[in-house]
Design an enzyme around this catalytic site. Structure first.
Site, short mmCIF file in Angstrom:
data_model
loop_
_atom_site.label_atom_id
_atom_site.label_comp_id
_atom_site.label_asym_id
_atom_site.label_seq_id
_atom_site.Cartn_x
_atom_site.Cartn_y
_atom_site.Cartn_z
N GLY A 11 10.79 -15.29 19.03
CA GLY A 11 11.09 -14.47 17.85
C GLY A 11 11.16 -15.33 16.60
O GLY A 11 11.69 -16.44 16.64
N VAL A 24 7.21 -32.22 9.01
CA VAL A 24 5.99 -32.81 8.44
C VAL A 24 6.36 -33.95 7.48
O VAL A 24 5.84 -35.07 7.58
CB VAL A 24 5.15 -31.73 7.72
CG1 VAL A 24 4.01 -32.37 6.92
CG2 VAL A 24 4.59 -30.73 8.73
N ARG A 25 7.29 -33.67 6.59
CA ARG A 25 7.58 -34.69 5.56
C ARG A 25 8.33 -35.89 6.13
O ARG A 25 8.05 -37.03 5.76
CB ARG A 25 8.34 -34.03 4.40
CG ARG A 25 7.44 -32.97 3.74
CD ARG A 25 7.68 -32.77 2.29
NE ARG A 25 6.62 -31.94 1.74
CZ ARG A 25 6.70 -31.26 0.62
NH1 ARG A 25 7.82 -31.30 -0.09
NH2 ARG A 25 5.69 -30.54 0.18
N ARG A 72 4.25 -14.97 21.94
CA ARG A 72 4.84 -15.08 23.28
C ARG A 72 3.69 -15.23 24.27
O ARG A 72 2.67 -14.55 24.16
CB ARG A 72 5.68 -13.84 23.58
CG ARG A 72 6.92 -13.77 22.68
CD ARG A 72 8.02 -12.92 23.28
NE ARG A 72 9.32 -13.31 22.75
CZ ARG A 72 9.91 -12.71 21.71
NH1 ARG A 72 9.32 -11.72 21.10
NH2 ARG A 72 11.10 -13.10 21.30
N ASP A 103 15.77 -19.82 23.50
CA ASP A 103 15.95 -20.50 24.78
C ASP A 103 14.70 -20.45 25.67
O ASP A 103 14.48 -21.36 26.46
CB ASP A 103 17.22 -20.05 25.51
CG ASP A 103 17.41 -18.56 25.51
OD1 ASP A 103 16.43 -17.85 25.23
OD2 ASP A 103 18.53 -18.12 25.82
N THR A 125 16.51 -18.98 15.62
CA THR A 125 16.70 -17.56 15.97
C THR A 125 17.84 -16.99 15.12
O THR A 125 18.79 -17.70 14.83
CB THR A 125 17.04 -17.38 17.47
OG1 THR A 125 17.61 -16.08 17.66
CG2 THR A 125 18.04 -18.39 17.98
N ASP A 127 19.81 -14.80 16.18
CA ASP A 127 20.85 -14.28 17.09
C ASP A 127 22.06 -15.21 17.28
O ASP A 127 23.09 -14.77 17.78
CB ASP A 127 20.24 -13.99 18.47
CG ASP A 127 19.14 -12.94 18.40
OD1 ASP A 127 19.22 -12.06 17.53
OD2 ASP A 127 18.20 -13.01 19.21
N ASP A 129 22.43 -17.32 19.50
CA ASP A 129 22.75 -17.24 20.93
C ASP A 129 22.42 -18.53 21.68
O ASP A 129 22.28 -18.53 22.89
CB ASP A 129 22.02 -16.05 21.57
CG ASP A 129 20.50 -16.15 21.43
OD1 ASP A 129 20.01 -17.01 20.67
OD2 ASP A 129 19.80 -15.36 22.08
N MET A 169 21.43 -6.72 15.04
CA MET A 169 20.74 -7.48 16.10
C MET A 169 21.63 -8.55 16.71
O MET A 169 22.78 -8.73 16.30
CB MET A 169 19.48 -8.12 15.52
CG MET A 169 18.30 -7.16 15.44
SD MET A 169 16.83 -8.05 14.88
CE MET A 169 15.56 -6.85 15.29
N ARG A 171 20.66 -9.69 20.25
CA ARG A 171 20.38 -9.66 21.69
C ARG A 171 21.69 -9.48 22.43
O ARG A 171 22.37 -8.50 22.19
CB ARG A 171 19.68 -10.96 22.11
CG ARG A 171 18.24 -11.10 21.61
CD ARG A 171 17.24 -10.82 22.66
NE ARG A 171 16.24 -11.77 23.13
CZ ARG A 171 16.10 -13.06 23.03
NH1 ARG A 171 16.99 -13.78 22.39
NH2 ARG A 171 15.10 -13.68 23.57
N LYS A 213 41.48 7.10 3.60
CA LYS A 213 40.31 6.22 3.47
C LYS A 213 39.07 7.05 3.18
O LYS A 213 38.89 8.12 3.74
CB LYS A 213 40.10 5.41 4.76
CG LYS A 213 40.85 4.11 4.77
CD LYS A 213 40.37 3.23 5.87
CE LYS A 213 39.53 2.12 5.28
NZ LYS A 213 39.63 0.87 6.00
P1 ADP Z 1 12.62 -17.32 22.58
O1 ADP Z 1 12.09 -18.70 22.50
O2 ADP Z 1 12.89 -16.72 21.23
O3 ADP Z 1 13.77 -17.20 23.55
P2 ADP Z 1 10.87 -16.17 24.59
O4 ADP Z 1 11.93 -16.03 25.60
O5 ADP Z 1 9.86 -15.07 24.45
O6 ADP Z 1 11.45 -16.38 23.12
O7 ADP Z 1 10.10 -17.52 24.89
C1 ADP Z 1 9.05 -17.94 24.05
C2 ADP Z 1 7.94 -18.51 24.88
O8 ADP Z 1 8.39 -19.67 25.58
C3 ADP Z 1 7.40 -17.60 25.98
O9 ADP Z 1 6.50 -16.63 25.50
C4 ADP Z 1 6.74 -18.60 26.89
O10 ADP Z 1 5.47 -18.96 26.37
C5 ADP Z 1 7.66 -19.80 26.81
N1 ADP Z 1 8.59 -19.81 27.95
C6 ADP Z 1 9.64 -18.99 28.17
N2 ADP Z 1 10.24 -19.26 29.35
C7 ADP Z 1 9.56 -20.28 29.90
C8 ADP Z 1 9.67 -21.03 31.13
N3 ADP Z 1 10.61 -20.77 32.04
N4 ADP Z 1 8.78 -22.02 31.33
C9 ADP Z 1 7.81 -22.31 30.45
N5 ADP Z 1 7.64 -21.63 29.29
C10 ADP Z 1 8.50 -20.64 29.01
#
Ligand code: ADP
Length: 318
Positions: A11, A24-25, A72, A103, A125, A127, A129, A169, A171, A213
């Protein structure tokens, strides 16, 4: 290390651009060539990779989203798919990566490191989280968006003596709702860490009615219940006209706040430092305003600690 890559994954979040710019910099300042990998792991596997100059990342610090794009690619869990990505990196002579995401993206970064590509992950993110960091890049911006939206809802709710249910939001993490409730002075907050107590919500509104209120704001974290159904239930039980607003993806956009830009800048430069040290499979966090890093697997295993004090404060001040 002579050549590194940077990608955004999962996301999107405001401040990702500022983080890319910092990577980059800081890289170029350390005589490292930095390559942008477009559309996350999907672009990595396809070889959507271009070198980035200091001027390529000019004029983006104030822009929301991520100019590299995000995507994704569930198949990235398969080693054969990751091997395609590693081949692309080798083709460009890229030895290490900075991955900005949530994550899921962290897991991908860990697995790439095990395949010989040192990766440093940054928490991007809205979130908040990611347990290994007090704050994630994008959280502060989303929080400000939430507060601005609630301020507006309060104006109209007060004019009509209505109740507003606001879905936020996060999650499965209630941080955006807790911080949003405190900053906007909401009457009630409903978060996954605490569950829904209908009787308490009704009692709070009845209490408010007695005090004459004029408005009631009930903040609700997403994925808990249907906001519109909750609004109906509140109206039925209290007699106060109630409307629901789902803030949705507006929370993901907008210019990053100063706090997010500074956080992104610090974390981006720190990631480059770690790659120079030869570190890999680590994720960057901020703890008590100090940058730190963790092993990705250990970070993903850390128990989430809900800030009861903040939650209680939101309740007390409502
Ligand atoms: P976020 O990074 O926001 O948590 P996702 O859970 O969709 O979003 O993960 C992003 C991308 O990371 C996934 O589309 C996939 O390409 C990769 N990914 C997620 N889980 C794994 C995993 N267990 N092993 C390898 N790549 C992963």
């Amino acid at each position: 290390v002579k050549r590194i890559g940077v990608l955004t994954s999962g996301g999107d979040a405001p401040g990702m651009n500022a983080a890319i710019r910092a990577v980059v910099r800081a890289g170029i300042a350390n005589n490292i060539e930095v390559f942008g990998i477009y559309n996350g792991y999907a672009g990595l596997v396809k070889g959507d990779i271009k070198p980035l100059t200091n001027s390529d990342v000019g004029g983006i610090i104030n822009r929301g989203g991520t100019f590299l794009g995000s995507a994704r690619l569930p198949e990235f869990k398969n080693i054969e798919v990751r091997e395609l990505g590693v081949e692309q990196l080798k083709k460009h002579g890229i030895e290490a990566l900075v991955v900005i995401g949530g994550d899921g993206s962290y897991m991908g970064a860990k697995k790439l490191t095990e395949m010989g590509i040192n990766c440093i992950a940054l928490p991007g993110t809205i979130d908040n989280d990611i347990v290994s960091s007090d704050f994630t890049i994008g959280f502060d911006t989303a929080l400000n968006t939430v507060v601005d939206a609630i301020d507006r809802l309060r104006d109209t709710s007060a004019s009509h003596a209505r109740c507003s249910v606001v879905e936020i939001m996060g999650r499965h993490c209630g941080d955006l709702t807790v911080w949003g409730a405190i900053a906007s002075g909401a009457e009630e907050l409903i978060v996954p860490e605490k569950g829904i107590n209908m009787d308490e919500i009704v009692a709070q509104i009845e209490e408010g009615k007695k005090r004459q209120k004029k408005h009631f704001i009930v903040t609700l974290a997403e994925l808990m219940t249907d906001a519109h159904e909750l609004a109906k239930e509140i109206e039925k039980r209290t007699g106060v006209e109630t409307r629901a607003t789902v803030l949705g993806h507006t929370q993901r956009g907008g210019a990053p706040t100063a706090a997010d830009r500074v956080l992104a800048g610090r974390m981006g430069a720190y990631a480059v430092d770690l790659l120079i040290e030869g570190q890999g499979g680590r994720c960057v966090g901020i703890r008590d305003n100090k940058l730190t890093h963790y092993d990705i697997l250990e970070a993903l295993d850390l128990p989430r600690v809900f800030d009861e004090t903040l939650y209680n404060l939101a309740k007390q001040l409502s």
